[in-house]
Design an enzyme around this catalytic site. Structure first.
Site, PDB file in Angstrom:
ATOM      1  N   CYS A  78     -10.071  -5.235   0.413  1.00 19.06           N
ATOM      2  CA  CYS A  78     -11.204  -4.315   0.582  1.00 19.06           C
ATOM      3  C   CYS A  78     -12.134  -4.411  -0.639  1.00 19.06           C
ATOM      4  CB  CYS A  78     -10.709  -2.884   0.765  1.00 19.06           C
ATOM      5  SG  CYS A  78     -10.195  -2.080  -0.762  1.00 19.06           S
ATOM      6  N   CYS A 112      -4.198   0.757  -2.350  1.00 26.27           N
ATOM      7  CA  CYS A 112      -4.007  -0.500  -1.624  1.00 26.27           C
ATOM      8  C   CYS A 112      -2.928  -1.360  -2.296  1.00 26.27           C
ATOM      9  CB  CYS A 112      -5.294  -1.298  -1.600  1.00 26.27           C
ATOM     10  SG  CYS A 112      -6.611  -0.606  -0.607  1.00 26.27           S
ATOM     11  N   GLU A 159      -3.099  -4.541  -3.081  1.00 23.51           N
ATOM     12  CA  GLU A 159      -3.613  -5.449  -4.109  1.00 23.51           C
ATOM     13  C   GLU A 159      -3.701  -4.749  -5.456  1.00 23.51           C
ATOM     14  OE1 GLU A 159      -4.808  -4.840  -1.129  1.00 23.51           O
ATOM     15  OE2 GLU A 159      -5.919  -6.524  -0.284  1.00 23.51           O
ATOM     16  N   ALA A 208      -0.805  12.098   1.595  1.00 22.65           N
ATOM     17  CA  ALA A 208      -1.314  13.108   2.521  1.00 22.65           C
ATOM     18  C   ALA A 208      -2.755  13.475   2.184  1.00 22.65           C
ATOM     19  CB  ALA A 208      -0.427  14.348   2.481  1.00 22.65           C
ATOM     20  N   SER A 209      -3.090  13.402   0.908  1.00 21.67           N
ATOM     21  CA  SER A 209      -4.484  13.503   0.490  1.00 21.67           C
ATOM     22  C   SER A 209      -5.016  12.069   0.474  1.00 21.67           C
ATOM     23  CB  SER A 209      -4.560  14.146  -0.901  1.00 21.67           C
ATOM     24  OG  SER A 209      -5.882  14.088  -1.368  1.00 21.67           O
ATOM     25  N   ASN A 262       0.838  -1.206   0.000  1.00 20.12           N
ATOM     26  CA  ASN A 262       0.000   0.000   0.000  1.00 20.12           C
ATOM     27  C   ASN A 262       0.870   1.253   0.000  1.00 20.12           C
ATOM     28  OD1 ASN A 262       0.502  -1.028   2.660  1.00 20.12           O
ATOM     29  ND2 ASN A 262      -1.015   0.344   3.527  1.00 20.12           N
ATOM     30  N   GLN A 263       0.397   2.231  -0.734  1.00 22.81           N
ATOM     31  CA  GLN A 263       1.112   3.492  -0.925  1.00 22.81           C
ATOM     32  C   GLN A 263       0.153   4.622  -0.557  1.00 22.81           C
ATOM     33  OE1 GLN A 263       4.465   3.550  -1.956  1.00 22.81           O
ATOM     34  NE2 GLN A 263       4.297   1.332  -1.656  1.00 22.81           N
TER      35      GLN A 263
HETATM   36  N1  THU Z   1      -5.226  -1.503   2.540  1.00 19.69           N
HETATM   37  C1  THU Z   1      -4.697  -2.315   1.595  1.00 19.69           C
HETATM   38  O1  THU Z   1      -3.563  -2.118   1.144  1.00 19.69           O
HETATM   39  N2  THU Z   1      -5.442  -3.354   1.159  1.00 19.69           N
HETATM   40  C2  THU Z   1      -6.703  -3.639   1.602  1.00 19.69           C
HETATM   41  O2  THU Z   1      -7.362  -4.497   1.040  1.00 19.69           O
HETATM   42  C3  THU Z   1      -7.233  -2.929   2.771  1.00 19.69           C
HETATM   43  C4  THU Z   1      -6.541  -1.665   3.104  1.00 19.69           C
HETATM   44  C5  THU Z   1      -4.437  -0.351   2.973  1.00 19.69           C
HETATM   45  C6  THU Z   1      -4.997   0.969   2.544  1.00 19.69           C
HETATM   46  C7  THU Z   1      -4.434   1.903   3.585  1.00 19.69           C
HETATM   47  O3  THU Z   1      -3.125   2.300   3.174  1.00 19.69           O
HETATM   48  C8  THU Z   1      -4.307   1.036   4.824  1.00 19.69           C
HETATM   49  O4  THU Z   1      -4.389  -0.303   4.380  1.00 19.69           O
HETATM   50  C9  THU Z   1      -5.399   1.281   5.849  1.00 19.69           C
HETATM   51  O5  THU Z   1      -6.654   1.183   5.283  1.00 19.69           O
END
Ligand code: THU
Length: 160
Positions: free
Chosen positions: A112, A73, A75, A66-67, A62-63
């Site tokens: 998600c 995510c 995936e 700030a916005s 996940n990257q």
């Molecule tokens: N996140 C993911 O990378 N994958 C998911 O399926 C759920 C959430 C990340 C997004 C955000 O950077 C952090 O987890 C908190 O939601």
């Protein structure tokens, strides 16, 4: 009025050691990937790894931004990279794991909703299902045979 039911079967592996060898290796890649997460806001680090039918393994994390909504995510980072780099390859499976700098993550963390929608697009594109394995940083691993089992009643290109 009529009704209909939806059901899906999921497999549960009690521990990492129970996974088939190739999936264990794929899951290990997610551990490495999540260490590369850029998650200064949530401090929730997610790693994803894809196994392609050409043998390539693609990882993503996940990257954040700030916005907040501008972040992405793990995936989708992985699947969009795979689509961009190997557009002809089929994705056979995706593994996901997550850890938090705030507390232990011992329950399986599923993709998600937005990621499920992005992932199912590739099942439609490649005309085959992809297996989905997900876990926290320890504990059980859940396997879904298809993204559609995680996202029934999909919206896809057949409606367009
Ligand atoms: N996140 C993911 O990378 N994958 C998911 O399926 C759920 C959430 C990340 C997004 C955000 O950077 C952090 O987890 C908190 O939601």
């Amino acid at each position: 009025m009529k009704t209909f039911n939806i059901s899906a079967e999921f497999e549960i592996f009690d521990s990492f050691e129970e996974l088939p060898d190739n999936i264990g290796e794929l899951m290990k890649k997610t551990f490495e990937a999540r260490d590369k997460a850029y998650a200064p806001y949530s401090r929730f680090q997610v790693g994803a790894a894809l196994l392609l039918d050409n043998g390539e393994i693609i990882t993503g994390s996940n990257q954040e931004n700030a916005s907040y909504p501008s972040g992405l995510c793990a995936e989708r980072t992985a699947v969009f990279y795979a689509g961009a780099k190997f557009p002809e390859a089929r994705i056979e499976c995706i593994a996901v794991s997550a850890t938090s700098l705030k507390r232990p993550v011992t329950s399986p963390v599923p993709p998600c909703g937005a990621c499920r929608q992005a992932l199912v697009e590739y099942e439609v594109k490649q005309k085959t299902d992809m297996e989905v394995y997900f876990m926290g940083e320890s504990g059980a691993i859940v396997k879904a045979k298809s993204v559609k089992d995680l996202l029934p009643l999909i919206f896809d290109n057949s409606y367009l």
